[in-house]
Design a protein around this motif. Structure first.
Motif, short mmCIF file in Angstrom:
data_model
loop_
_atom_site.label_atom_id
_atom_site.label_comp_id
_atom_site.label_asym_id
_atom_site.label_seq_id
_atom_site.Cartn_x
_atom_site.Cartn_y
_atom_site.Cartn_z
N GLU A 135 -6.05 9.32 6.05
CA GLU A 135 -5.30 9.86 4.80
C GLU A 135 -4.06 9.60 4.90
O GLU A 135 -3.35 9.58 3.62
CB GLU A 135 -5.14 11.67 5.74
CG GLU A 135 -6.74 12.21 6.03
CD GLU A 135 -7.41 12.44 7.36
OE1 GLU A 135 -7.02 11.04 8.00
OE2 GLU A 135 -7.93 13.32 7.60
N GLU A 142 -2.70 8.79 1.08
CA GLU A 142 -1.25 9.17 0.38
C GLU A 142 -0.77 7.74 0.89
O GLU A 142 0.30 7.88 -0.91
CB GLU A 142 -1.20 9.87 1.46
CG GLU A 142 0.45 10.50 1.29
CD GLU A 142 1.61 11.79 2.09
OE1 GLU A 142 1.65 12.67 1.34
OE2 GLU A 142 -0.01 11.84 3.08
N LYS A 146 1.11 7.25 -3.67
CA LYS A 146 2.24 7.34 -3.87
C LYS A 146 2.11 5.21 -4.17
O LYS A 146 3.10 5.37 -5.98
CB LYS A 146 2.77 6.87 -2.42
CG LYS A 146 4.19 7.10 -3.01
CD LYS A 146 4.98 7.46 -1.90
CE LYS A 146 7.20 6.51 -1.59
NZ LYS A 146 8.12 7.61 -0.29
N CYS A 161 -2.50 15.03 -0.05
CA CYS A 161 -1.34 14.40 -0.10
C CYS A 161 -0.76 15.70 0.50
O CYS A 161 -0.45 16.09 0.34
CB CYS A 161 -1.02 14.14 -1.45
SG CYS A 161 -1.71 12.75 -2.12
N SER A 218 4.34 12.20 -1.14
CA SER A 218 3.53 11.79 -1.99
C SER A 218 3.93 12.59 -2.97
O SER A 218 3.38 11.79 -4.41
CB SER A 218 2.75 10.79 -1.37
OG SER A 218 1.37 11.58 -1.14
#
Length: 401
Positions: free
Chosen positions: A111, A115, A119, A195, A199
């Motif tokens: 995860e 993320e 970003k 997210c 981010s």
């Protein structure tokens, strides 16, 4: 901001985990079964399992936001550092000017990795937005209040009461596929629920920068590759490579009330296949040529056809030297179906070497007719480059039986 009250359960690849009947509601169990039966095998509580829920991930890793209050984390068997290495080879090894961020492989989870990449994509989109998004001339045909481009006289004479003339013209617009792919991908990321505030603001800003300029219409991952780039849009290639990754890992969406939720899931078998193919293409000696996903049609009309994972050719003679089939599983010995499959592939290519590739060594070396059938390991338990070197040595070593 994501709530601190979210309940998360963790499931490890191919390992069954049991939960008391009261920990998962029937509604949640039904949701898992309806939306994620391919990714998670689920057995409801009964006398056969001690009145417990039994959940087993089927070779997937990632994150499923089942409801705003309940999510599932699918953990890979592979060490997280090697998983990132596989992803890099599978998606970005051939992408120009796309370098991993420093410390990306230090992420604690899949995860976090997702993320960080989200970003990264958002910042690249924002940077391109400051320079101006790519624009091109697109053909248009419409009735407008003035003559523009080519005027269709015949249609105007047929309907003289229609004041606006029908014209065919070209419009210089940013609503082109290059930007639509970015908009669609950013939208999917925002819907994923993966997210955090770390981010989310950048992803939202990037998506908003494209609103009104590019329509977020649906695209498939294959739309992100084999595209044409020139000096005006060459910086889109690494962004589209990232988009392909996000779109391929977006699982089936489901709706909770007015909220659409899209999980992030990696098909580990597919990733293993892509990784081995790209690693071989990048590292095989120059005398050889690797062709992934080679289709062979057997009979007229194409009713019988095979899609071979990998074929290794002699570059000069173009003779097929090895037919390879990747299997992301760890049985005690190769199955009959795996052997039959790879032998059939080798027969269609008039090739004497058929190889099954597993994440662990199974020590099979037999002959079926004139075809030598072996199982080799491309291990995921150690350094990937070292595992690849050993695999190449094993592939080319040894005398024919």
């Amino acid at each position: 901001m994501r709530s601190n009250q979210i309940r998360r359960i963790e499931l490890k690849e191919y390992e069954t985990r049991r939960f008391p009947k009261g920990e998962i509601s029937e509604e949640l169990g039904m949701m898992i079964w309806q939306n994620y039966a391919s990714q998670i095998s689920i057995d409801e509580p009964s006398f056969k399992n001690g009145d417990q829920w039994c959940l087993t991930p089927n070779g997937w890793a990632g994150h499923i936001p089942l409801t705003p209050e309940f999510e599932i984390s699918l953990l890979p068997k592979v060490d997280i550092k090697n998983l990132f290495g596989m992803l890099e080879y599978a998606y970005w090894v051939n992408s120009k000017s796309l370098k991993f961020l420093d410390g990306l492989t230090d992420c604690d989870s899949l995860e976090d990795f997702y993320e960080t990449l989200a970003k990264f994509l958002a910042l690249r989109v924002l940077d391109r937005g400051r320079k101006g998004f790519f624009r091109s001339y697109q053909p248009r045909k419409d009735r407008i209040p003035y003559v523009r481009g080519r005027f269709d006289v015949r249609k105007s004479c047929q309907k003289p009461w229609v004041v606006k003339p029908e014209c065919s013209y070209e419009e210089h617009t940013s609503d082109v596929e290059d930007n639509q792919i970015l908009a669609w991908t950013l939208r999917r990321i925002l819907q994923s629920g993966a997210c955090t505030e770390r981010s989310l603001s950048q992803v939202r800003r990037a998506y908003q920068s494209l609103q009104g300029l590019a329509t977020p219409i649906p695209f498939d991952p294959q739309d992100c590759i084999s595209r044409f780039y020139n000096r005006l849009n060459e910086d889109y290639q690494p962004m589209h490579a990232l988009c392909r990754f996000f779109l391929e890992q977006s699982g089936p969406s489901h709706r909770i009330g007015d909220r659409t939720m899209i999980p992030f899931m990696v098909d580990m078998a597919r990733l293993y296949e892509l990784f081995v193919a790209e690693w071989l293409k990048a590292n095989i000696p120059p005398d050889y040529l690797v062709r992934p996903h080679e289709e062979v049609v057997i009979c007229r009309g194409g009713r019988v056809r095979f899609n071979i994972d990998l074929v290794v050719y002699d570059r000069d003679s173009q003779k097929a030297l090895f037919v390879l089939d990747t299997k992301y599983k760890a049985p005690d010995h190769p199955g009959n179906s795996d052997i039959s499959q790879v032998v059939t592939y080798a027969t269609t290519k008039d090739c004497d070497e058929a190889v099954l590739i597993y994440p662990k060594l199974l020590n099979m070396d037999i002959r079926i007719g004139k075809i030598r059938v072996r199982s080799l390991a491309f291990s995921l338990d150690c350094d990937l480059e070292e595992a690849g070197r050993i695999f190449l040595e094993d592939l080319f070593s040894g005398e024919d039986l």
